[in-house]
Structure formats: C-alpha cells, structure tokens
Design an enzyme around this catalytic site. Structure first.
Site, PDB file in Angstrom:
ATOM      1  N   ARG A 108     -13.128  13.380   8.005  1.00 41.38           N
ATOM      2  CA  ARG A 108     -14.141  14.256   7.391  1.00 41.38           C
ATOM      3  C   ARG A 108     -15.532  13.666   7.651  1.00 41.38           C
ATOM      4  NH1 ARG A 108     -12.264  10.709   3.285  1.00 41.38           N
ATOM      5  NH2 ARG A 108     -13.990   9.369   2.645  1.00 41.38           N
TER       6      ARG A 108
ATOM      7  N   ILE B  85      -5.632  -9.827   3.719  1.00 44.50           N
ATOM      8  CA  ILE B  85      -6.816 -10.483   4.297  1.00 44.50           C
ATOM      9  C   ILE B  85      -7.795 -10.729   3.152  1.00 44.50           C
ATOM     10  CG2 ILE B  85      -8.656 -10.319   6.034  1.00 44.50           C
ATOM     11  CD1 ILE B  85      -5.869 -10.169   7.308  1.00 44.50           C
TER      12      ILE B  85
ATOM     13  N   LYS C 176       0.830  -1.202   0.000  1.00 48.90           N
ATOM     14  CA  LYS C 176       0.000   0.000   0.000  1.00 48.90           C
ATOM     15  C   LYS C 176       0.867   1.255   0.000  1.00 48.90           C
ATOM     16  CE  LYS C 176      -3.734  -2.139   2.635  1.00 48.90           C
ATOM     17  NZ  LYS C 176      -4.619  -2.013   3.803  1.00 48.90           N
TER      18      LYS C 176
ATOM     19  N   LYS D 206     -18.053   2.941  -2.956  1.00 48.86           N
ATOM     20  CA  LYS D 206     -19.135   2.285  -2.229  1.00 48.86           C
ATOM     21  C   LYS D 206     -20.444   2.483  -2.981  1.00 48.86           C
ATOM     22  CE  LYS D 206     -16.655   3.232   1.995  1.00 48.86           C
ATOM     23  NZ  LYS D 206     -16.413   4.302   2.971  1.00 48.86           N
TER      24      LYS D 206
ATOM     25  N   HIS E 150     -15.960  -4.643   4.929  1.00 46.02           N
ATOM     26  CA  HIS E 150     -15.544  -3.276   5.246  1.00 46.02           C
ATOM     27  C   HIS E 150     -16.515  -2.726   6.288  1.00 46.02           C
ATOM     28  CE1 HIS E 150     -14.326   0.966   3.765  1.00 46.02           C
ATOM     29  NE2 HIS E 150     -15.146   1.117   4.774  1.00 46.02           N
TER      30      HIS E 150
ATOM     31  N   ASN F 251     -10.785   8.322   8.308  1.00 46.53           N
ATOM     32  CA  ASN F 251     -11.216   9.414   7.444  1.00 46.53           C
ATOM     33  C   ASN F 251     -11.557  10.604   8.319  1.00 46.53           C
ATOM     34  OD1 ASN F 251     -11.072   7.848   5.011  1.00 46.53           O
ATOM     35  ND2 ASN F 251     -12.909   6.801   5.722  1.00 46.53           N
TER      36      ASN F 251
ATOM     37  N   GLY G 191      -8.126   4.822   0.719  1.00 46.86           N
ATOM     38  CA  GLY G 191      -9.302   4.565  -0.094  1.00 46.86           C
ATOM     39  C   GLY G 191      -9.033   3.553  -1.202  1.00 46.86           C
TER      40      GLY G 191
ATOM     41  N   GLU H 155       1.699  -5.442   4.211  1.00 51.59           N
ATOM     42  CA  GLU H 155       1.047  -6.207   5.282  1.00 51.59           C
ATOM     43  C   GLU H 155       0.402  -7.466   4.726  1.00 51.59           C
ATOM     44  OE1 GLU H 155      -1.409  -3.080   6.999  1.00 51.59           O
ATOM     45  OE2 GLU H 155      -3.078  -3.579   5.688  1.00 51.59           O
ATOM     46  N   LYS H 156       0.041  -8.354   5.626  1.00 50.81           N
ATOM     47  CA  LYS H 156      -0.646  -9.594   5.263  1.00 50.81           C
ATOM     48  C   LYS H 156      -1.938  -9.238   4.522  1.00 50.81           C
ATOM     49  CE  LYS H 156      -1.665 -14.017   5.606  1.00 50.81           C
ATOM     50  NZ  LYS H 156      -0.803 -14.953   4.821  1.00 50.81           N
TER      51      LYS H 156
HETATM   52  C1  MV4 Z   1      -6.727  -4.472   2.765  1.00 50.85           C
HETATM   53  C2  MV4 Z   1      -7.463  -5.538   2.262  1.00 50.85           C
HETATM   54  C3  MV4 Z   1      -7.015  -6.818   2.564  1.00 50.85           C
HETATM   55  N1  MV4 Z   1      -5.925  -6.993   3.341  1.00 50.85           N
HETATM   56  N2  MV4 Z   1      -5.637  -4.702   3.519  1.00 50.85           N
HETATM   57  C4  MV4 Z   1      -9.097  -0.992   0.529  1.00 50.85           C
HETATM   58  C5  MV4 Z   1      -9.372   0.384   0.946  1.00 50.85           C
HETATM   59  C6  MV4 Z   1      -8.392   0.681   1.988  1.00 50.85           C
HETATM   60  N3  MV4 Z   1      -8.955   1.501   2.980  1.00 50.85           N
HETATM   61  C7  MV4 Z   1      -8.003  -0.638   2.552  1.00 50.85           C
HETATM   62  N4  MV4 Z   1      -8.443  -1.617   1.612  1.00 50.85           N
HETATM   63  C8  MV4 Z   1      -8.169  -2.925   1.796  1.00 50.85           C
HETATM   64  N5  MV4 Z   1      -7.077  -3.206   2.528  1.00 50.85           N
HETATM   65  C9  MV4 Z   1      -5.274  -5.930   3.809  1.00 50.85           C
HETATM   66  N6  MV4 Z   1      -4.201  -6.137   4.579  1.00 50.85           N
HETATM   67  C10 MV4 Z   1      -8.596  -5.257   1.504  1.00 50.85           C
HETATM   68  C11 MV4 Z   1      -8.949  -3.939   1.267  1.00 50.85           C
HETATM   69  C12 MV4 Z   1     -10.157  -3.682   0.532  1.00 50.85           C
HETATM   70  C13 MV4 Z   1     -10.300  -4.018  -0.792  1.00 50.85           C
HETATM   71  C14 MV4 Z   1      -9.283  -4.595  -1.500  1.00 50.85           C
HETATM   72  C15 MV4 Z   1      -9.462  -4.934  -2.808  1.00 50.85           C
HETATM   73  C16 MV4 Z   1     -10.673  -4.661  -3.442  1.00 50.85           C
HETATM   74  C17 MV4 Z   1     -11.680  -4.057  -2.777  1.00 50.85           C
HETATM   75  C18 MV4 Z   1     -11.507  -3.732  -1.448  1.00 50.85           C
HETATM   76  C19 MV4 Z   1     -12.541  -3.131  -0.785  1.00 50.85           C
HETATM   77  C20 MV4 Z   1     -12.377  -2.809   0.527  1.00 50.85           C
HETATM   78  C21 MV4 Z   1     -11.189  -3.079   1.184  1.00 50.85           C
END
Ligand code: MV4
Length: 458
Positions: free
Chosen positions: A294, A205, A160, A239, A210, A292, A166, A202-203
């Site tokens: 806001r 998931i 990331k 969303k 959400h 967030n 986002g 990070e790992k």
């Molecule tokens: C993740 C994840 C899985 N594992 N982190 C996406 C938005 C941001 N705020 C954090 N997000 C994610 N972080 C880890 N370690 C999954 C998401 C994730 C996501 C990832 C791929 C496609 C759609 C997603 C929707 C929400 C969150």
C-alpha cells in the site's frame, strides 16, 4: 485514463489523494461516515457520499457500501489509502470484478505478501537476505525434531504469526524452557486475532534498525526504488519519527537494499507503490521482514528527499494513479538523487504524559507552522472535532534541509511554531526526543523509545 476516483478512506490520506487526483484532472468522490460529515476530504472532493455510521466496520470497512457508492457516483477507480481495506485482497478482487480499477497491486500480490511465511520464501528464492529460521509453519509445539532445530538456530528466537505483520502477535523466547508454552500461546493468539494459527520461528535480532525501501512498479514490468527510510523511532509498533536517508546506511548498502527490493517485486510481478521492510543488525547486515502492499503514512519522506533527475516534485500518489491507468514509469532508479535530509514527525491527538492515551475532542484554535522546506499533511482545522472512532493522527510534519543536523534544527523550530488548543498532542514529546543525544547522533534502534520513556519516568 481514470476519469472519476473514489477515495475509500478519510482524514489526511483522503485529502492527500484528492489533491493529486485534482492535479491530474481526475474527478474525485469522497466517502464519509456519519461521524465524518465535517471532515476536510468531504469539502475538497468534487462529490461526497455517506456510506454508513461511525464504526469502521459499518462504513470504511464495508465492501458492499463502498462498491454501491462507486456505482451510484459512477466512479471508475478506487484509491484505498492506508489502513481500512488497503491490504484486503478480497476488496481488490471485488473492485476488479465490478469493472472498477483498484489503485494498488493485484489480489495475487497482496495474498502472497499477506502470508509472511510465503513472503519470506519468495524473498529467499529471489536472493533477498532473510533471517535464519524454520521455513515452515509450526504445527506441533511438542515435536522433538522442532525443539532440536530451534536449538540449532540458537536462542533468543522470535515467534511470529504468519498472518500478522506490523509487529502484531510477536513473542520473543530466550531459552528452551519457555518454548513450548510460547508456541502454544502464540498459536492461540494468532487464531483469535487473524483466524489462523499459522506461526513461524526465526532468530531474534537484538536492537535492530527498521529500514524500508519504497518502490514503484508499472504494468509493463518496470520497477524503480527510492532512497531508504529509517523508521527506528517507534513505540509499540507505532512509528513516531521517520527520516531519509538513514544516518546508518552508506551508498553501497543503499544500492544493495534497493536491488534486493527490486528482485523481490520482480519475482511476484508486482504493480503500483509498495514498501519492502528490512531490519538491520548492529553489524550492518540487513534482512527482509515483510512487504507493505500500500501507500504508507510516511511516503512524503520519500517524496521530499527524492530528486528525479535532480528535480524535486516526486508525487507517489500521482505515480500510482498513472500506473493504474497503464502508463510507464518515466525514470530509472539511477535517476533518483538525494536532495538533502528529510525528517517526519507524526503529531497525534494523544497525551504523552498519560501513556499516550487518545485525546480526541474539539480543536478550539490551530496555527500551522510553515516556511522554507516545511510540509504539513493534515485534515484538521479550527472548530473541527476529532472523532473517537478512528486513529489519532492530527498532522504529519515533514522538513527538508541540506544535512541531518540542520533538518533536526528545522523540525524543532517548526514544532515550536505549531499551536493547537483544545486537545493534547505528541508535539512536546517529539521536541524532547529530537534533543536527545542518541537521536542527534543517529544512534537509535527500535528499543530506543522504550528505554527513553522508562528513563524519563513517562
Ligand atoms: C524482528 C525483530 C527482531 N528479530 N524479527 C516488528 C515489526 C515486524 N515487521 C517485524 N518486527 C521485528 N521483527 C527478528 N527476527 C524485531 C522486530 C521489530 C521490533 C520488535 C520488538 C519491538 C519493536 C520492534 C520494532 C521494529 C521491529
């Protein structure tokens, strides 16, 4: 108390903020770009002032133009809404330097949460669960110690951008072979998009839900949390449907999430409204993702589901305005009762049959739905032309019923009543999603839509 509020935004959120300010007896100033001269917020505000041409960079994102507008109109406070300058710490700082109250958190809080590595460190130190990963930003993708550490975390991992958020600039890596290139590409992309190559690992998931917690914090050190919002129905990090309470969160987890959120905001002495985002894995473990700083698009979900001492009528924007004026929050987290089940659908001017392509244009005619337990937040009207410069949100449809299945039924009824001619909208898509077995069972995660769209050949 704030006397005159300038709303540094447009569209439904500008309208939303003006309404609350008026009810508090605060005078309102609308700003608008040349493309927005017929926008509803300019009609509803007490005063309006043009701040530049259509492109956001020359109007809604221009700090000098907005500060000048405050000076010309004698506004003593600014509400940034969401998007545009809402999470720009420099804008918050300039407002305060000019003696204008910024309705939002301090520059300091915004900076801390803006850097996702920093935010994660603060969360961890405050005892909030975080995803296992590498604590520091990656500087050398070739480093053998780093590759060893990643192996310890175990694949898949996710890379990331520290300044992202986002979902922007994320990348999943499934094995050691792909790691080096992925890190290099992620750094390069991050440098281009966020002017910083700070990335972290990070790992990963898989198929998380959400879940987010709305909080309010006043300037006297008091914080309260609200029932969670489940925002698992997303497409490309946008969303589409939000609800509260989550069909997969029980009373005990709700309290844990709320307390974790409060620990984090107390740690940074946060003020104003904010949202702490978590992901929940298949076993029900939750992890802090980001905060967030806001008011968010989906805040009406919390307003409709929350009963303060059992009573409806929570207004998060009013609370923000009162907090900015130095007032104390008048209730506790324990006073917040769940009034039923709330669902929100975001209706966008997009064509779901053409890969959600924007569908701006003139709204020839429109009939808004209504009835018991229905709220519509919108800035559009018959004869209004949706400009091409900004986002495509047409209306937020929010419904409340006493249980989830009835709220889904009510949403189906409400969306079927909503008639818009002249542009394509996402209403037909929402109606299909609401009728899927997975959604009806509350069994959706962040991968649901992608899979659904693929299976439907959309
Ligand atoms: C993740 C994840 C899985 N594992 N982190 C996406 C938005 C941001 N705020 C954090 N997000 C994610 N972080 C880890 N370690 C999954 C998401 C994730 C996501 C990832 C791929 C496609 C759609 C997603 C929707 C929400 C969150």
């Amino acid at each position: 108390m704030i006397k005159k509020l300038l709303i540094a935004n447009r569209g439904e959120i500008a309208v939303r903020v003006i309404r609350s300010a008026k009810e508090l007896g605060i005078k309102t100033v609308a700003i608008y770009s040349e493309a927005d001269k017929d926008c509803l917020h300019t009609i509803l505000a007490d005063e309006k002032i043009c701040i530049g041409p259509g492109p956001s960079s020359e109007s809604y994102l221009s700090i000098p133009n907005i500060i000048s507008a405050c000076e010309v109109t004698n506004a003593d406070a600014v509400h940034p809404g969401y998007g545009f300058l809402a999470e720009n710490s420099y804008f918050a700082e300039v407002c305060e330097t000019c003696g204008i109250t910024f309705v939002g958190p301090s520059k300091d809080s915004m900076e801390k949460m803006g850097d996702k590595i920093e935010a994660k460190k603060i969360a961890k130190a405050a005892g909030v669960p975080t995803v296992p990963g590498i604590e520091e930003s990656v500087t050398n993708p070739e480093d053998s110690a780093l590759i060893k550490e990643v192996k310890k975390i175990g694949y898949p991992v996710i890379i990331k951008a520290a300044m992202g958020g986002g979902g922007k600039g994320m990348r999943v890596v499934t094995s050691e072979e792909g790691l080096r290139i992925a890190l290099l590409t992620a750094m390069e992309e991050s440098r281009k998009a966020f002017s910083s190559d700070k990335i972290y690992i990070e790992k990963y998931i898989e198929e998380p839900k959400h879940i987010e917690i709305q909080i309010l914090s006043d300037k006297k050190g008091k914080s309260v949390y609200f029932p969670e919002r489940d925002c698992s129905v997303q497409r490309r990090h946008q969303k589409l449907i939000e609800e509260s309470p989550s069909p997969k969160v029980d009373e005990k987890t709700r309290r844990h999430l709320g307390r974790a959120a409060i620990k984090l905001v107390e740690e940074i002495e946060y003020t104003s409204a904010g949202t702490i985002e978590f992901i929940m894995d298949k076993k029900g473990n939750f992890y802090f993702m980001e905060m967030n700083t806001r008011i968010q698009v989906e805040h009406p979900v919390t307003e409709m589901v929350s009963g303060i001492k059992g009573k409806s009528g929570l207004d998060l924007v009013k609370e923000q305005l009162l907090i900015a004026s130095g007032e104390k929050i008048k209730f506790d987290s324990e006073d917040v009762k769940i009034l039923g089940h709330v669902i929100e659908c975001r209706v966008n001017a997009e064509d779901p049959n053409k890969d959600f392509m924007p569908s701006p244009g003139r709204i020839e005619s429109i009939m808004f739905p209504g009835g018991n337990g229905v709220r519509i937040d919108s800035h559009v009207y018959a004869g209004y032309t949706i400009p091409t410069f900004y986002d495509s949100l047409v209306a937020k449809v929010i419904v409340l019923s006493y249980k989830r299945s009835k709220a889904i039924d009510k949403m189906v009824r409400t969306l079927n009543e909503f008639k818009i001619n002249g542009i394509k909208t996402t209403i037909p898509f929402h109606l299909k999603v609401l009728e899927t077995q997975a959604f009806r069972e509350g069994d959706v995660n962040t991968n649901f839509l992608q899979k659904y769209i693929y299976e439907q050949g959309l």
